[in-house]
Design a protein around this motif. Structure first.
Motif, mmCIF file in Angstrom:
data_model
loop_
_atom_site.group_PDB
_atom_site.id
_atom_site.type_symbol
_atom_site.label_atom_id
_atom_site.label_comp_id
_atom_site.label_asym_id
_atom_site.label_seq_id
_atom_site.Cartn_x
_atom_site.Cartn_y
_atom_site.Cartn_z
ATOM 1 N N THR A 13 0.815 -1.229 0.070
ATOM 2 C CA THR A 13 -0.019 0.041 0.024
ATOM 3 C C THR A 13 1.026 1.152 -0.103
ATOM 4 O O THR A 13 0.568 2.205 -0.651
ATOM 5 C CB THR A 13 -0.936 0.124 1.161
ATOM 6 N N ALA A 14 1.937 1.481 0.839
ATOM 7 C CA ALA A 14 2.636 2.225 0.955
ATOM 8 C C ALA A 14 3.531 2.701 -0.515
ATOM 9 O O ALA A 14 3.777 3.707 -0.893
ATOM 10 C CB ALA A 14 3.946 2.383 2.119
ATOM 11 N N ARG A 15 4.028 1.556 -1.095
ATOM 12 C CA ARG A 15 4.778 1.686 -2.221
ATOM 13 C C ARG A 15 3.664 2.173 -3.477
ATOM 14 O O ARG A 15 3.989 3.160 -4.102
ATOM 15 C CB ARG A 15 5.148 0.405 -2.903
ATOM 16 N N LEU A 16 2.687 1.811 -3.601
ATOM 17 C CA LEU A 16 1.728 2.289 -4.535
ATOM 18 C C LEU A 16 1.217 3.798 -4.164
ATOM 19 O O LEU A 16 1.337 4.527 -5.055
ATOM 20 C CB LEU A 16 0.183 1.530 -4.533
ATOM 21 N N TYR A 24 -0.879 6.963 -6.553
ATOM 22 C CA TYR A 24 -1.974 5.915 -6.364
ATOM 23 C C TYR A 24 -2.378 6.232 -5.037
ATOM 24 O O TYR A 24 -2.566 5.287 -4.128
ATOM 25 C CB TYR A 24 -1.725 4.455 -6.812
ATOM 26 N N ALA A 25 -3.325 7.351 -4.444
ATOM 27 C CA ALA A 25 -3.611 7.715 -3.430
ATOM 28 C C ALA A 25 -4.672 6.760 -2.975
ATOM 29 O O ALA A 25 -4.885 6.632 -1.480
ATOM 30 C CB ALA A 25 -3.972 9.307 -3.306
ATOM 31 N N VAL A 38 -1.581 -18.021 0.123
ATOM 32 C CA VAL A 38 -2.003 -17.046 0.276
ATOM 33 C C VAL A 38 -1.953 -15.946 -0.893
ATOM 34 O O VAL A 38 -1.245 -16.277 -1.765
ATOM 35 C CB VAL A 38 -0.636 -16.316 1.082
ATOM 36 N N ALA A 39 -3.051 -15.140 -0.771
ATOM 37 C CA ALA A 39 -3.366 -14.464 -2.144
ATOM 38 C C ALA A 39 -3.311 -12.678 -1.759
ATOM 39 O O ALA A 39 -4.105 -12.625 -0.689
ATOM 40 C CB ALA A 39 -4.362 -14.869 -2.941
ATOM 41 N N PHE A 40 -2.905 -11.954 -2.644
ATOM 42 C CA PHE A 40 -3.068 -10.685 -2.329
ATOM 43 C C PHE A 40 -3.650 -10.101 -3.645
ATOM 44 O O PHE A 40 -3.209 -10.247 -4.889
ATOM 45 C CB PHE A 40 -1.729 -9.695 -2.248
ATOM 46 N N ASP A 41 -4.754 -9.158 -3.556
ATOM 47 C CA ASP A 41 -5.367 -8.645 -4.644
ATOM 48 C C ASP A 41 -4.937 -7.075 -4.536
ATOM 49 O O ASP A 41 -5.296 -6.548 -3.458
ATOM 50 C CB ASP A 41 -7.053 -8.625 -4.640
ATOM 51 N N ILE A 42 -4.415 -6.660 -5.474
ATOM 52 C CA ILE A 42 -3.941 -5.195 -5.584
ATOM 53 C C ILE A 42 -4.775 -4.430 -6.429
ATOM 54 O O ILE A 42 -4.592 -4.596 -7.611
ATOM 55 C CB ILE A 42 -2.457 -5.110 -5.910
ATOM 56 N N ASP A 43 -5.231 -3.368 -5.865
ATOM 57 C CA ASP A 43 -6.142 -2.532 -6.628
ATOM 58 C C ASP A 43 -5.559 -1.116 -6.405
ATOM 59 O O ASP A 43 -6.168 -0.258 -5.406
ATOM 60 C CB ASP A 43 -7.763 -2.397 -6.226
ATOM 61 N N PRO A 44 -4.921 -0.585 -7.187
ATOM 62 C CA PRO A 44 -4.130 0.646 -7.224
ATOM 63 C C PRO A 44 -5.238 2.044 -7.422
ATOM 64 O O PRO A 44 -4.847 2.774 -6.765
ATOM 65 C CB PRO A 44 -3.090 0.788 -8.431
ATOM 66 N N GLY A 45 -6.184 1.708 -8.037
ATOM 67 C CA GLY A 45 -7.178 2.711 -8.409
ATOM 68 C C GLY A 45 -6.599 3.926 -9.326
ATOM 69 O O GLY A 45 -5.473 3.623 -9.882
ATOM 70 N N PRO A 46 -7.181 5.100 -9.567
ATOM 71 C CA PRO A 46 -6.645 5.895 -10.332
ATOM 72 C C PRO A 46 -5.363 6.594 -9.781
ATOM 73 O O PRO A 46 -5.240 6.965 -8.616
ATOM 74 C CB PRO A 46 -7.857 6.736 -10.743
ATOM 75 N N ARG A 47 -4.832 7.170 -10.683
ATOM 76 C CA ARG A 47 -3.503 8.108 -10.342
ATOM 77 C C ARG A 47 -4.014 9.294 -9.876
ATOM 78 O O ARG A 47 -4.828 9.873 -10.758
ATOM 79 C CB ARG A 47 -2.453 8.060 -11.470
#
Length: 679
Positions: free
Chosen positions: A172-175, A180-181, A201-210
């Motif tokens: 989250t911090a890297r994004l 990607y707020a 283990v699975a991670f779902d990463i949703d960056p959202g809009p920039r």
């Protein structure tokens, strides 16, 4: 004394006595002598100790272990909480489950003794659940280099929910730092029934809009203009929104001395749609525009001294700082140099010293992290029994905040200086014995070094460091091309470390070393001025900031000086040691004069090595500390080999008082050897 006052005092004494009674404070609970853990291999004992409620009696500090062993007077006594023993077992089990040991079991046992009880936890860790597969599902392919690099989980490692949370926070911090707020990272895990010792283990990463920065509004500032505040911000409208830059901007604003409070707030909307433009609100609360500070003190080397500084913290706007300062020392030195100011010297060395100058600081010079400092000064400085220096000069320095609490500087400091010292100082230190050459050396000459410095501070405080470390490095070069009559290269470094020992005790270590290589003194011409180091750039040791058992600058190379009057039999001598002709032509042999008639004059050296070990122990009143220290150090000149056996050791004891105006220290150092060599 009134009856009411007497009753109040008796009541306080009674409560104090009751509070010190084990029966009153501990309600007959037995003392917990020891807490042991057995069978724990995956989790350190130190970690388990912090988890449980029951703690064993320990010595208040590692420093007091011998006293605690002998009498127990300084022990931090702890008592058993019987109801917490079962809960402590559950706390240990809960922690083991978070790190992947789901089969862990804990048994407890207590052994009663005459003095108290001993508590033991026996742990059967069992087989851990291991990660069999790690998957990452990334939507919209965010532009983040190294997003999945160096994460603290991998296949085959224990299934630790603590590690999984750390991975989620890292992603989250890297994004968000990439713009990607609104980034969200969801994690899921699966432990199959047919294989309870493996987990997917699975991670779902949703960056959202920039997200980019919208309008920047500035509020509440009065003296400080909007332009100066905007220059301190490392972001602009239209740039990607990065939380790291918001924090950096807030630190930059606090770097303005006039700023008392600063807050940078992103204005997120409360709607369901995700913002792609985030306005920023900056609020600044200012302090006084002008500040005046003054102080006075006393030391055996500078006698009575005083200083004052006036500062305009927003000079002509832009958070520029203009300071006018002055200081004077050696006040009353001629009257007190044989008693309270014995290290201030006598004669011309005891005359008033002073410094008058002006500093100008331009913050946010070329970038928010860089400042420009210019100074001008005039001063008279005496190094007791070494030299007297009168100088006028300027300096220019560019300082950049490389990172938080790490600064680097580039400087140039030209000054026109005149030296005054005895002929024997020039002759023994620089091999300049000709009267004409000494006259040139004593004249006005340029000293104009250029250099760089680096300061790294990783400690937890400025006035009273208790943990962490600091490092400082200074490099200087002077030659004809820098505008200097003296040529040299100089380097000095210092490393300090601080360790908390428990009970408020602190161990402080410091190491310091330096070397200076001589060049030519070009004002003399020919070969006369080769290999000369300016006395101001030579190294000296001894005194309050160095080896405390020795007088100021009295460690390292020195020469012996005797007045001509003593050689000729004046000033109360029994008879002349030499005749006037022998004194005039330099052939006088002074061996016939008793040793106490000579004066030692330090000449400084070209290499320095030193260090300190200091143990600070808090006293019952927390405003005082007892300090036990040992200093080592030595200075060597050209032609002398650097050897550790030459280091002088000075143990000592001191008191630290943390007064409302700042820390005050009193140290008493002891000399263990003779400060040889004497040239």
């Amino acid at each position: 004394m009134t009856r009411r006052a007497l009753l109040r005092i008796l009541g306080v004494l009674w409560l104090a006595a009751l509070g010190s009674s084990p029966l009153a404070s501990q309600t007959n609970r037995p003392e917990l002598l020891e807490v042991r853990f057995r069978g724990n291999e995956a989790v350190p004992t130190a970690t388990l100790t912090t988890i449980i409620q029951n703690r064993a009696t320990t010595c208040r500090s590692a420093v007091f272990v011998p006293i605690c062993w002998a009498s127990g007077a300084l022990k931090d006594r702890r008592y058993l909480f019987p109801r917490q023993v079962r809960l402590d077992s559950l706390r240990i089990l809960a922690y083991y489950r978070t790190v992947g040991y789901r089969e862990a079991q804990v048994d407890t046992a207590m052994a009663a003794e005459a003095e108290g009880v001993r508590l033991e936890f026996t742990i059967r860790e069992g087989r851990p659940v291991l990660i069999d597969d790690v998957g990452y599902t990334v939507y919209d392919e965010p532009q983040v280099e190294g997003l999945l690099d160096d994460l603290p989980i991998a296949r085959g490692r224990p299934f630790s929910t603590r590690r999984l949370e750390e991975v989620r926070d890292t992603l989250t911090a890297r994004l968000r730092d990439a713009g990607y707020a609104h980034a969200e990272v969801l994690r899921s895990s699966f432990i199959p029934r047919d294989d309870p010792y493996s987990a997917d283990v699975a991670f779902d990463i949703d960056p959202g809009p920039r997200v980019r920065i919208g309008e920047i509004t500035i509020e509440r500032n009065v003296e400080l203009g909007d332009d100066a505040i905007r220059r301190a911000l490392p972001f602009r409208t239209g740039q990607l929104f990065r939380p790291r830059l918001v924090e950096e901007g807030q630190r930059n604003l606090y770097g303005f001395e006039i700023v008392r409070n600063a807050a940078i707030e992103p204005l997120l909307s409360s709607g369901e749609a995700l913002d792609t433009i985030i306005p920023i609100r900056v609020q600044v609360v200012e302090g006084d525009k002008h500040r005046v500070r003054a102080g006075a003190g006393w030391s055996t080397a500078a006698c009575v001294n005083a200083e004052a500084r006036w500062t305009s913290r927003n000079f002509r706007g832009g958070a520029r700082r203009l300071s006018v300062f002055g200081g004077v020392s050696n006040i009353l030195a001629p009257q007190l140099n044989s008693t309270a100011c014995e290290q201030s010297g006598d004669g011309e060395f005891a005359e008033l010293n002073g410094r008058l100058g002006v500093d100008f600081v331009q913050p946010t010079f070329l970038s928010p992290r860089t400042s420009l400092t210019t100074s001008a000064f005039i001063e008279r400085e005496s190094l007791p029994e070494v030299f007297i220096r009168e100088a006028i000069g300027v300096s220019f320095a560019l300082t950049r905040a490389v990172s938080r609490r790490t600064t680097a500087s580039l400087f140039w400091q030209p000054q026109l200086a005149r030296l005054s010292a005895a002929e024997i100082f020039f002759c023994t230190s620089f091999l300049i014995c000709n009267e004409a050459d000494i006259g040139v050396f004593r004249g006005a000459n340029w000293l104009a070094p250029i250099g760089t410095s680096l300061v790294i501070d990783r400690s937890n405080s400025v006035l009273n460091r208790t943990r962490g470390w600091t490092f400082a490095l200074d490099l200087e070069h002077a030659s004809r091309w820098t505008g200097s009559d003296f040529a040299y290269n100089r380097a000095i470094g210092e490393l300090s470390s601080y360790f908390e020992l428990g009970g408020g005790a602190v161990l402080a270590l410091r190491g310091r070393g330096g070397v200076v290589a001589a060049g030519d003194f070009e004002a003399l011409g020919g070969g006369v001025g080769e290999g000369i180091i300016h006395p101001q750039k030579r190294f000296y040791a001894g005194g309050a900031g160095s080896v405390r058992g020795y007088g100021e600058n009295q460690l390292g190379p020195r020469v012996l000086k005797v007045d001509v009057e003593r050689l000729l039999g004046w000033r109360g001598e029994v008879g002349p040691v030499c005749g006037a002709v022998e004194v005039a032509n330099g052939s006088c042999n002074a061996e016939g004069l008793s040793q106490d008639r000579f004066e030692e004059r330090p000449t400084g050296g070209s290499r320095l090595l030193g260090g300190n070990v200091e143990l600070r122990i808090p006293l019952p009143s927390r405003t005082f500390q007892l300090a036990l220290f040992a200093d080592v150090g030595q200075v060597w000149d050209r032609g002398q080999s650097v050897a550790l056996r030459d280091l002088e050791v000075s143990p000592g004891v001191g008191i630290r008082y943390f007064s409302p105006v700042g820390p005050i220290r009193i140290d008493l150092g002891f000399r263990t050897g003779e400060a040889d060599p004497i040239s």
